[in-house]
Design a protein around this motif. Structure first.
Motif, PDB file in Angstrom:
ATOM      1  N   GLU A  30       0.828  -1.211   0.000  1.00 41.15           N
ATOM      2  CA  GLU A  30       0.000   0.000   0.000  1.00 41.15           C
ATOM      3  C   GLU A  30       0.860   1.258   0.000  1.00 41.15           C
ATOM      4  O   GLU A  30       0.609   2.193  -0.767  1.00 41.15           O
ATOM      5  CB  GLU A  30      -0.935   0.000   1.209  1.00 41.15           C
ATOM      6  N   ARG A  31       1.891   1.271   0.820  1.00 42.28           N
ATOM      7  CA  ARG A  31       2.732   2.455   0.903  1.00 42.28           C
ATOM      8  C   ARG A  31       3.612   2.583  -0.346  1.00 42.28           C
ATOM      9  O   ARG A  31       3.841   3.692  -0.848  1.00 42.28           O
ATOM     10  CB  ARG A  31       3.595   2.378   2.154  1.00 42.28           C
ATOM     11  N   ALA A  32       4.079   1.460  -0.875  1.00 41.29           N
ATOM     12  CA  ALA A  32       4.880   1.501  -2.092  1.00 41.29           C
ATOM     13  C   ALA A  32       4.070   2.033  -3.271  1.00 41.29           C
ATOM     14  O   ALA A  32       4.608   2.700  -4.163  1.00 41.29           O
ATOM     15  CB  ALA A  32       5.433   0.115  -2.411  1.00 41.29           C
ATOM     16  N   ALA A  33       2.757   1.760  -3.270  1.00 44.44           N
ATOM     17  CA  ALA A  33       1.898   2.262  -4.341  1.00 44.44           C
ATOM     18  C   ALA A  33       1.892   3.791  -4.362  1.00 44.44           C
ATOM     19  O   ALA A  33       1.799   4.400  -5.431  1.00 44.44           O
ATOM     20  CB  ALA A  33       0.485   1.731  -4.178  1.00 44.44           C
ATOM     21  N   LEU A  34       1.984   4.418  -3.175  1.00 37.50           N
ATOM     22  CA  LEU A  34       2.058   5.881  -3.107  1.00 37.50           C
ATOM     23  C   LEU A  34       3.318   6.384  -3.805  1.00 37.50           C
ATOM     24  O   LEU A  34       3.292   7.403  -4.502  1.00 37.50           O
ATOM     25  CB  LEU A  34       2.040   6.320  -1.639  1.00 37.50           C
ATOM     26  N   TRP A  35       4.419   5.675  -3.647  1.00 36.85           N
ATOM     27  CA  TRP A  35       5.680   6.058  -4.275  1.00 36.85           C
ATOM     28  C   TRP A  35       5.653   5.829  -5.785  1.00 36.85           C
ATOM     29  O   TRP A  35       6.423   6.448  -6.513  1.00 36.85           O
ATOM     30  CB  TRP A  35       6.831   5.258  -3.666  1.00 36.85           C
ATOM     31  N   ARG A  36       4.780   4.923  -6.238  1.00 32.99           N
ATOM     32  CA  ARG A  36       4.734   4.577  -7.659  1.00 32.99           C
ATOM     33  C   ARG A  36       3.729   5.421  -8.452  1.00 32.99           C
ATOM     34  O   ARG A  36       3.584   5.228  -9.658  1.00 32.99           O
ATOM     35  CB  ARG A  36       4.405   3.093  -7.823  1.00 32.99           C
ATOM     36  N   VAL A  37       3.024   6.332  -7.811  1.00 29.36           N
ATOM     37  CA  VAL A  37       2.110   7.213  -8.536  1.00 29.36           C
ATOM     38  C   VAL A  37       2.886   7.943  -9.632  1.00 29.36           C
ATOM     39  O   VAL A  37       4.035   8.360  -9.428  1.00 29.36           O
ATOM     40  CB  VAL A  37       1.446   8.225  -7.568  1.00 29.36           C
ATOM     41  N   GLU A  38       2.270   8.103 -10.805  1.00 31.67           N
ATOM     42  CA  GLU A  38       2.932   8.723 -11.947  1.00 31.67           C
ATOM     43  C   GLU A  38       3.153  10.221 -11.704  1.00 31.67           C
ATOM     44  O   GLU A  38       2.243  11.031 -11.869  1.00 31.67           O
ATOM     45  CB  GLU A  38       2.089   8.512 -13.210  1.00 31.67           C
ATOM     46  N   ARG A  39       4.367  10.552 -11.297  1.00 32.28           N
ATOM     47  CA  ARG A  39       4.732  11.939 -11.012  1.00 32.28           C
ATOM     48  C   ARG A  39       5.857  12.423 -11.927  1.00 32.28           C
ATOM     49  O   ARG A  39       6.560  13.379 -11.602  1.00 32.28           O
ATOM     50  CB  ARG A  39       5.191  12.094  -9.554  1.00 32.28           C
ATOM     51  N   SER A  40       6.052  11.796 -13.066  1.00 29.78           N
ATOM     52  CA  SER A  40       7.241  12.060 -13.876  1.00 29.78           C
ATOM     53  C   SER A  40       7.383  13.531 -14.259  1.00 29.78           C
ATOM     54  O   SER A  40       8.499  14.032 -14.410  1.00 29.78           O
ATOM     55  CB  SER A  40       7.234  11.189 -15.129  1.00 29.78           C
ATOM     56  N   GLY A  41       6.283  14.256 -14.435  1.00 30.76           N
ATOM     57  CA  GLY A  41       6.372  15.672 -14.769  1.00 30.76           C
ATOM     58  C   GLY A  41       6.375  16.595 -13.573  1.00 30.76           C
ATOM     59  O   GLY A  41       6.340  17.823 -13.732  1.00 30.76           O
ATOM     60  N   TYR A  42       6.463  16.037 -12.356  1.00 28.49           N
ATOM     61  CA  TYR A  42       6.295  16.836 -11.144  1.00 28.49           C
ATOM     62  C   TYR A  42       7.476  16.678 -10.174  1.00 28.49           C
ATOM     63  O   TYR A  42       7.315  16.635  -8.970  1.00 28.49           O
ATOM     64  CB  TYR A  42       4.970  16.467 -10.461  1.00 28.49           C
ATOM     65  N   ARG A  43       8.651  16.590 -10.749  1.00 26.83           N
ATOM     66  CA  ARG A  43       9.917  16.591 -10.002  1.00 26.83           C
ATOM     67  C   ARG A  43       9.985  15.544  -8.888  1.00 26.83           C
ATOM     68  O   ARG A  43      10.361  15.873  -7.746  1.00 26.83           O
ATOM     69  CB  ARG A  43      10.211  17.973  -9.418  1.00 26.83           C
ATOM     70  N   PRO A  44       9.652  14.275  -9.133  1.00 30.70           N
ATOM     71  CA  PRO A  44       9.775  13.288  -8.055  1.00 30.70           C
ATOM     72  C   PRO A  44      11.242  13.057  -7.696  1.00 30.70           C
ATOM     73  O   PRO A  44      12.109  12.997  -8.575  1.00 30.70           O
ATOM     74  CB  PRO A  44       9.154  12.023  -8.661  1.00 30.70           C
ATOM     75  N   SER A  45      11.507  12.950  -6.400  1.00 30.15           N
ATOM     76  CA  SER A  45      12.865  12.711  -5.919  1.00 30.15           C
ATOM     77  C   SER A  45      12.813  11.818  -4.684  1.00 30.15           C
ATOM     78  O   SER A  45      11.846  11.856  -3.920  1.00 30.15           O
ATOM     79  CB  SER A  45      13.566  14.025  -5.557  1.00 30.15           C
ATOM     80  N   ALA A  46      13.870  11.037  -4.510  1.00 28.40           N
ATOM     81  CA  ALA A  46      14.001  10.201  -3.320  1.00 28.40           C
ATOM     82  C   ALA A  46      15.301  10.564  -2.609  1.00 28.40           C
ATOM     83  O   ALA A  46      16.381  10.463  -3.193  1.00 28.40           O
ATOM     84  CB  ALA A  46      13.991   8.722  -3.687  1.00 28.40           C
ATOM     85  N   HIS A  47      15.170  11.012  -1.379  1.00 30.79           N
ATOM     86  CA  HIS A  47      16.328  11.237  -0.510  1.00 30.79           C
ATOM     87  C   HIS A  47      16.475   9.999   0.362  1.00 30.79           C
ATOM     88  O   HIS A  47      15.505   9.573   1.010  1.00 30.79           O
ATOM     89  CB  HIS A  47      16.120  12.465   0.373  1.00 30.79           C
ATOM     90  N   THR A  48      17.668   9.403   0.395  1.00 33.56           N
ATOM     91  CA  THR A  48      17.859   8.164   1.155  1.00 33.56           C
ATOM     92  C   THR A  48      19.096   8.239   2.039  1.00 33.56           C
ATOM     93  O   THR A  48      20.046   8.983   1.763  1.00 33.56           O
ATOM     94  CB  THR A  48      18.000   6.953   0.218  1.00 33.56           C
ATOM     95  N   LEU A  49      19.054   7.457   3.105  1.00 33.24           N
ATOM     96  CA  LEU A  49      20.233   7.193   3.917  1.00 33.24           C
ATOM     97  C   LEU A  49      20.531   5.708   3.780  1.00 33.24           C
ATOM     98  O   LEU A  49      19.676   4.863   4.086  1.00 33.24           O
ATOM     99  CB  LEU A  49      19.986   7.546   5.381  1.00 33.24           C
ATOM    100  N   ASP A  50      21.712   5.399   3.280  1.00 31.81           N
ATOM    101  CA  ASP A  50      22.090   4.015   3.017  1.00 31.81           C
ATOM    102  C   ASP A  50      23.119   3.551   4.038  1.00 31.81           C
ATOM    103  O   ASP A  50      24.118   4.245   4.297  1.00 31.81           O
ATOM    104  CB  ASP A  50      22.681   3.875   1.619  1.00 31.81           C
ATOM    105  N   GLY A  51      22.892   2.363   4.580  1.00 32.60           N
ATOM    106  CA  GLY A  51      23.867   1.707   5.431  1.00 32.60           C
ATOM    107  C   GLY A  51      24.467   0.523   4.712  1.00 32.60           C
ATOM    108  O   GLY A  51      24.150   0.247   3.544  1.00 32.60           O
ATOM    109  N   SER A  52      25.329  -0.198   5.372  1.00 31.89           N
ATOM    110  CA  SER A  52      25.979  -1.343   4.736  1.00 31.89           C
ATOM    111  C   SER A  52      24.985  -2.446   4.403  1.00 31.89           C
ATOM    112  O   SER A  52      25.239  -3.264   3.511  1.00 31.89           O
ATOM    113  CB  SER A  52      27.074  -1.888   5.656  1.00 31.89           C
TER     114      SER A  52
END
Length: 362
Positions: A30-52
């Motif tokens: 359900e939450r991943a579906a929110l991230w997959r909404v078609e926003r290609s023309g609306y500056r979608p960005s993902a800020h992440t913190l990556d660990g090992s």
């Protein structure tokens, strides 16, 4: 201790790649579906913190083109993430927004969600609940202004049809002067929206002078209305010919007569957006006839209302919520726009004429 490095992925494909690295499984369907909404023309960005061991925290942001705001759509933090993970990500969002010249960062929260601690720490403040927002009313909104923008927050109402933007923009603006307007009651509010449009309409659009006349009649002596329109003939009739053109042109000639009777001045010179910004900063409001192409890559005449301004930014209420691209009222309420973008937006037709209606306290 895990080595943590913040990362920024910009664009729809980049966000999809972040999801594929395991974030989608961590979010759940359900939450991943929110991230997959078609926003290609609306500056979608993902800020992440990556660990090992993979992604420890992530923020999804979006932003309407030709505007000066970024919206936080979702913040996810893994149970084993460091305690400062959310704060570091929000720091990154604010820094990136500032770099691109935004005036505000907004934070969208689903119904029932608590305000995140990091939102409080970073100075996000609640936005006023809308009167109506075409199915997104339950969403909550926060805002952090990146520039000084002292002003009174107006109410918000999302248009319920494709053609009532002028009526809704006019009614939003009249709240400041104590006139009867939207009240957060579905049926009465929609009745008001449609009734106001019927009086202002050139079928189906609201042209500047006819809309100004209806606004002035609604306000009475509470406010003064003026028009700036650098086109002498009928407007918003580019797609009409024959009878369909003639009767609408006749209605516009009648609107000019009515405007003269009401004392509404019509300035035929082209007004620069710097002057609009200055007048709004001084206390006026301005209904702006825009072309939606810079915002949505789809041309169409549309009305918005400018109600605050500071420096090179004007703050508007846009009645149109583009739900198909993941927008809610949080995007379109208290929306800052740079005057350079307004120069592109406030122009319509092959000639690029400009229609502005000013409302001011007498």
């Amino acid at each position: 201790m895990q080595s943590i490095e913040p990362a920024l992925a910009e664009g729809a494909d980049a966000v999809a790649a972040v999801l594929a690295r395991g974030l989608a499984d961590a979010l759940g369907p359900e939450r991943a579906a929110l991230w997959r909404v078609e926003r290609s023309g609306y500056r979608p960005s993902a800020h992440t913190l990556d660990g090992s061991d993979g992604i420890l925290a992530a923020v999804l942001t979006s932003g309407r083109p030709a505007t000066a705001a970024t919206k936080i759509v979702d913040l996810w933090v893994a149970p084993d993430a460091p305690g400062d993970a959310a704060d570091r990500l929000i720091d990154g969002v604010l820094a990136r927004a500032s770099e691109r010249g935004d005036a505000a960062v907004k934070w969208e929260l689903p119904e029932g969600a608590a305000v995140p601690e990091s939102a409080v720490i970073h100075g996000f403040a609640p936005m006023r609940k809308p009167w109506g927002a075409v199915g997104t009313e339950a969403t909550r909104g926060l805002v952090r202004w990146l520039v000084s923008m002292p002003h009174e927050e107006p109410g918000y109402y999302g248009q319920t049809t494709l053609f009532t933007c002028g009526a809704v923009a006019g009614l939003i603006a009249t709240e400041r002067y104590g006139t009867p307007g939207f009240a957060g009651q579905n049926a009465p509010d929609r009745d008001l929206e449609i009734e106001f449009w019927r009086r202002a309409s050139n079928y189906p659009a609201c042209e500047p002078i006819g809309l100004a006349v209806t606004v002035q009649e609604h306000l009475g002596s509470r406010a003064a209305v003026k028009v700036a329109l650098d086109h002498a003939g009928p407007v918003l009739l580019e797609d009409f010919t024959g009878f369909d053109y003639d009767f609408r042109a006749e209605l516009q000639r009648e609107s000019r007569k009515r405007a003269a009777d009401l004392g509404i001045s019509v300035d035929g010179s082209r007004i620069p957006m710097t002057e609009v910004a200055a007048r709004v900063a001084a206390g006026d409001q301005a209904l702006l006839l825009i072309d939606e192409a810079p915002m949505h890559a789809d041309p169409g005449p549309h009305w918005i209302v400018a109600h605050a301004a500071a420096g090179p930014y004007v703050v508007v209420e846009d009645p149109w919520v583009n739900r198909a691209t993941g927008e809610t009222w949080v995007d379109t309420h208290e929306l800052p726009i740079h005057v350079d973008d307004l120069e592109r937006l406030v122009a319509w037709g092959p000639e690029g004429y400009r229609g502005v209606i000013f409302l001011s306290t007498p």
